[in-house]
Design a protein around this motif. Structure first.
Motif, short mmCIF file in Angstrom:
data_model
loop_
_atom_site.label_atom_id
_atom_site.label_comp_id
_atom_site.label_asym_id
_atom_site.label_seq_id
_atom_site.Cartn_x
_atom_site.Cartn_y
_atom_site.Cartn_z
N GLU A 174 8.36 -7.26 -20.78
CA GLU A 174 8.78 -5.84 -20.59
C GLU A 174 7.48 -4.87 -19.92
N THR A 175 6.25 -5.36 -20.01
CA THR A 175 5.37 -4.58 -19.24
C THR A 175 4.49 -5.70 -18.77
N PHE A 176 4.71 -5.68 -17.33
CA PHE A 176 3.64 -6.33 -16.50
C PHE A 176 3.48 -5.70 -15.31
N LEU A 177 2.16 -5.79 -14.90
CA LEU A 177 1.64 -4.87 -13.75
C LEU A 177 0.95 -5.87 -12.67
N PHE A 178 1.16 -5.24 -11.67
CA PHE A 178 0.49 -5.99 -10.38
C PHE A 178 -0.21 -5.11 -9.65
N CYS A 179 -1.71 -5.41 -9.28
CA CYS A 179 -2.37 -4.59 -8.47
C CYS A 179 -2.68 -5.05 -6.96
N PRO A 180 -2.13 -4.55 -6.07
CA PRO A 180 -2.20 -4.88 -4.84
C PRO A 180 -3.44 -4.97 -4.18
N THR A 181 -3.79 -5.58 -3.17
CA THR A 181 -5.09 -5.70 -2.37
C THR A 181 -5.15 -4.35 -1.50
N ASP A 182 -4.08 -3.99 -1.04
CA ASP A 182 -4.10 -2.68 -0.66
C ASP A 182 -3.67 -1.63 -1.48
N TYR A 183 -4.51 -1.02 -2.23
CA TYR A 183 -4.31 -0.41 -3.60
C TYR A 183 -4.17 1.18 -3.35
N CYS A 184 -4.74 1.55 -2.01
CA CYS A 184 -4.49 2.98 -1.74
C CYS A 184 -4.23 2.95 -0.25
N ALA A 185 -3.68 4.32 0.09
CA ALA A 185 -3.28 4.53 1.46
C ALA A 185 -4.54 4.07 2.64
N ALA A 186 -5.69 4.52 2.02
CA ALA A 186 -6.64 4.26 3.11
C ALA A 186 -6.83 2.87 3.60
N PHE A 187 -6.38 1.88 2.60
CA PHE A 187 -6.43 0.61 2.87
C PHE A 187 -5.27 0.08 3.81
N CYS A 188 -4.17 0.80 3.99
CA CYS A 188 -3.14 0.38 4.71
C CYS A 188 -3.35 0.39 6.17
N THR A 189 -2.81 -0.64 6.73
CA THR A 189 -2.85 -0.82 8.25
C THR A 189 -1.48 -0.74 8.90
N PRO A 190 -1.14 -0.18 9.62
CA PRO A 190 -1.56 1.11 10.21
C PRO A 190 -1.61 2.16 9.33
N ASN A 191 -0.46 2.19 8.49
CA ASN A 191 -0.28 3.39 7.47
C ASN A 191 0.51 2.73 6.27
N VAL A 192 0.81 3.57 5.33
CA VAL A 192 1.46 3.28 4.13
C VAL A 192 2.88 2.71 4.76
N LEU A 193 3.60 3.56 5.33
CA LEU A 193 5.08 3.31 5.80
C LEU A 193 5.34 1.94 6.60
N GLN A 194 4.15 1.64 7.35
CA GLN A 194 4.28 0.47 8.18
C GLN A 194 3.37 -0.60 7.87
N SER A 195 2.91 -0.38 6.69
CA SER A 195 1.74 -1.78 6.23
C SER A 195 2.99 -2.72 5.93
N SER A 196 2.63 -3.85 6.68
CA SER A 196 3.49 -5.13 6.30
C SER A 196 3.08 -5.86 4.94
N TYR A 197 1.97 -5.45 4.58
CA TYR A 197 1.51 -5.83 3.30
C TYR A 197 2.41 -5.30 2.22
N LEU A 198 2.17 -4.11 2.13
CA LEU A 198 3.07 -3.34 1.21
C LEU A 198 4.44 -3.31 1.30
N ASN A 199 4.88 -3.40 2.64
CA ASN A 199 6.60 -3.76 2.74
C ASN A 199 6.76 -4.88 1.81
N THR A 200 5.77 -6.22 2.09
CA THR A 200 6.51 -7.42 1.61
C THR A 200 6.50 -7.24 0.00
N VAL A 201 5.25 -6.69 -0.49
CA VAL A 201 5.29 -6.43 -1.84
C VAL A 201 6.31 -5.52 -2.35
#
Ligand code: GDL
Length: 691
Positions: free
Chosen positions: A164-191
């Motif tokens: 019921e509860t399962f959490l995942f912490c990404p490596t890019d866990y804040c906007a400052a870590f996203c390249t080039p930004n949150v919306l275009q981060s391929s890492y976050l989009n895949t996640v």
């Protein structure tokens, strides 16, 4: 069996509580049990077990728990249950896992199976603070780091029968870590796309330690993650600096966020007991009533939040904390106050003796009276919280003290020549404020609850001596008494100055002290950097002209020879694809950065050559209202990385020698150095950087 779908709209149970996720000494089992009691009392429902330096959580994640450890964990998990707190067991395998090796995945499953046997039903996989480069085997097996993490996480989640509860912490866990930004981060989009929908995702906000978290930023990241995140809030975390402690209220997060989030877990100070305020105020925030309908006032300033006032929440917390300071309830041992409190009866045991049964000492006639201390007050705790407030803000009294010291120091000349009544009265007030700190220290040191005191001790000692030095300095400035031994002596005792090798390094490095909260309060403006589009041309030209006009006084505009950058800014030359950004603030466009990956054709048109080493050109302008240098730095950083990915080896900029602002900007970046460039007008300097 199909997994029960959880609401990701924030309408279900809101996850709220604490993540023990900091570096350094983990809390004890006793402290954690105490935490569960408090969470239950204050209405928080979750504890995420993730102590970074616990051996078997991260470094030796593959190792199973010993029988003795198992016994402790079983007890802890059951204590959480007893207090209606959901215990989430987190594991951080990211330091050295080979994602593509089935044995590694089996080791992960085996470890979590063991914890499941301890009675745990909620789990979390954390991939924060790890190397992002995959090993060759993983590179072969997965198309990206995100794919590797998601594959293993989904597999483990399914192995555990989709808890019921399962959490995942990404490596890019804040906007400052996203390249080039949150919306275009391929890492976050895949996640967002590939992580199974029943898994929730942790997010720390715009930064690792976020000053503010806006509703818009959460809407943005939720759209990429395809679910509402659980905030891992580092607002009270202090594991990155041994001199800081945070006793201010939960703040700068509007309660309008609550329906947009899956939950909030605070990762607070390493010291357990001083977290009373951090956790209490978070609980108040979480209970904030929802406000129906749209608001007619522009929100954002938390003081305008009709559902939550940080100041009121702080007073509530401090009032309760005061009770705890007064309690002598010490598990595992007797406890008596070190000095008797004035109001207490003389029958109380004297402090720190093992002879509980002996009668108390009564001084004879003519002997020294017993040492007594005033009891701690709510004002003392308010002062304490003000002195150790929040990462981006000092409390009111701390700010006033800094302001006053600054004024007294800068106006000392007047005090020396003509003794001004104003200076002396302000010096006296400063002295009174220092005295209040000393008194607060004395009363705290005599508070019955020693556990809290010991956690605070180093910090309050440090502030007491810091205040002592400032106080002596002001006395000397005012010509009162002899110069203080601590500050004026050439051979002071170690306690007469702030020491430590790290401090010495800091003082030697350029820019030391330029992040003082007093001198440079954090910028409140929110900036957005986005790709340039053709419709922006007019606005870019406007900024360019405005900045040219600002420079007119220095050199007549018409007489200036053309530059490639001028052509770019004026819209006569088109920037290369992916090489144009604009900066916006609340008012509108306030800056731009444009580049040409190959500047040769543009240079040839004005009879100039471009060196092979630096074939690309960049130009940047930011309106003077942007006083914070970081948006410009970010823009140039992004522009250079786009240019680099086009295959270019280096980039140059053209700066007019009288343009101090731009010269200063490029010089401070550090990477740009003046270079020779043929055909450059006399008054123009070229600065270049290799990529
Ligand atoms: C971090 C770490 C956390 C640490 C915090 C403050 C996350 C997800 N990870 O980056 O363990 O305590 O910074 O230093 O926040």
């Amino acid at each position: 069996m199909a997994a029960k779908r959880k609401p990701h709209t924030g309408t279900g149970r809101f996850i709220s509580g604490v993540v023990e996720g900091f570096y350094g000494r983990p809390w004890t089992m006793e402290q954690r049990t105490e935490l569960f009691k408090r969470e239950q009392k204050w209405g928080l429902n979750t504890y995420l077990y993730a102590p970074k330096d616990d051996y078997k959580h991260r470094m030796y994640w593959r190792d199973l728990y010993s029988a003795e450890e198992a016994e402790q964990l079983v007890a802890l998990i059951s204590a959480a249950k007893q207090h209606d707190v959901e215990f989430i067991y987190a594991i951080s395998p990211g330091l050295d896992i080979t994602f593509s090796n089935p044995k590694e995945v089996a080791a992960l499953k085996r470890k979590l199976d063991q914890v499941r046997e301890f009675g745990c039903t909620a789990f979390s996989l954390l991939f924060d603070d790890i190397e992002t480069e995959m090993c060759p085997a993983d590179k072969q097996a997965f198309s990206s780091f995100a794919h590797a993490q998601v594959a293993v996480t989904n597999e483990v989640y399914q192995h555990l029968a989709e808890p019921e509860t399962f959490l995942f912490c990404p490596t890019d866990y804040c906007a400052a870590f996203c390249t080039p930004n949150v919306l275009q981060s391929s890492y976050l989009n895949t996640v967002g796309e590939k992580l199974l929908p029943g898994i929730d995702i942790l997010w720390t906000g715009p930064k690792v330690v976020s000053h503010k978290i806006s509703v818009e930023s959460i809407e943005e990241v939720s759209s990429v993650l395809k679910r509402a995140p659980v905030i891992w809030d580092n607002i009270h975390a202090n594991d990155y600096d041994p001199q800081r402690l945070f006793l201010g209220p939960y703040k700068d997060r509007s309660t309008e966020l609550i329906p947009k989030l899956r939950g909030v877990l605070t990762n607070p100070n390493c010291e357990f007991y001083p977290n009373f305020v951090a956790i209490h105020t978070l609980a108040t925030w979480c209970r904030a009533p929802a406000v129906a309908g749209p608001r007619d006032v522009e929100m954002g300033d938390e003081e305008q939040d009709p559902s939550y006032s940080p100041q009121k929440a702080l007073t509530l917390a401090l009032t309760d904390w005061l009770q705890e300071f007064m309690s002598t309830d010490q598990p595992g041992g007797h406890c008596c106050p070190p000095a008797r409190l004035k109001k207490e009866s003389s029958e109380e045991e004297p402090m720190q003796t093992d002879v509980g049964e002996s009668s108390s000492y009564v001084p004879g006639p003519g002997e020294n009276p017993l040492y007594t201390a005033e009891p701690l007050t709510l004002d003392d705790l308010k002062l304490l919280s003000d002195l150790f407030y929040l990462p981006y803000e000092h409390g009111t009294t701390a700010r006033t003290m800094l302001q006053e010291l600054h004024w007294l120091k800068n106006n000392r000349q007047a005090a020396e020549t003509e003794v001004t009544a104003d200076w002396h009265s302000r010096a006296q007030q400063f002295d009174d404020m220092c005295e209040a700190v000393v008194q607060m220290f004395n009363r705290l040191s005599n508070a019955p609850n020693r556990r809290i005191l010991y956690d605070l001790y180093n910090y309050i000692c440090d502030i007491k001596s810091g205040v002592g030095l400032a106080r002596a300095y002001v006395k000397t400035l005012g010509g009162q008494g002899r110069p203080s031994a601590q500050i004026m002596n050439n051979d002071p005792e170690p306690w007469g100055f702030r020491g430590g090798l790290s401090g010495e390094f800091q003082r030697m490095l350029p820019g030391h002290g330029n992040r003082d909260l007093f001198r440079d309060p954090p910028m409140t403006a929110v900036y957005c950097i986005r790709p340039y589009c053709p419709e922006d041309k007019m606005e870019v030209q406007k900024i360019f002209r405005e900045m040219q006009r600002a420079g007119e006084g220095k050199a007549p505009l018409m007489a200036q020879p053309p530059l490639i950058s001028d052509g770019l800014s004026a819209g006569e030359i088109c920037p290369s694809p992916q090489c144009a950004l604009v900066l916006e603030d609340e008012i509108g466009m306030c800056g731009y950065a444009l580049g040409l990956t190959d500047a040769k054709p543009a240079a040839a048109k004005i009879q100039r050559a471009v060196s092979e080493q630096f074939p690309s050109v960049v130009t940047l302008q930011v309106l003077p209202r942007v006083t914070d240098p970081s948006p410009a730095k970010k823009m140039i950083g992004r522009l250079l990385s786009s240019i680099k990915s086009s295959g270019s080896r280096g980039a140059f900029c053209e700066v007019r020698k009288n343009d101090r602002r731009m010269l200063d900007f490029y010089t401070k970046l550090g990477s740009f150095k003046p270079v020779q460039m043929d055909g450059l007008p006399q008054d123009v300097l070229a600065m270049a950087t290799s990529l």
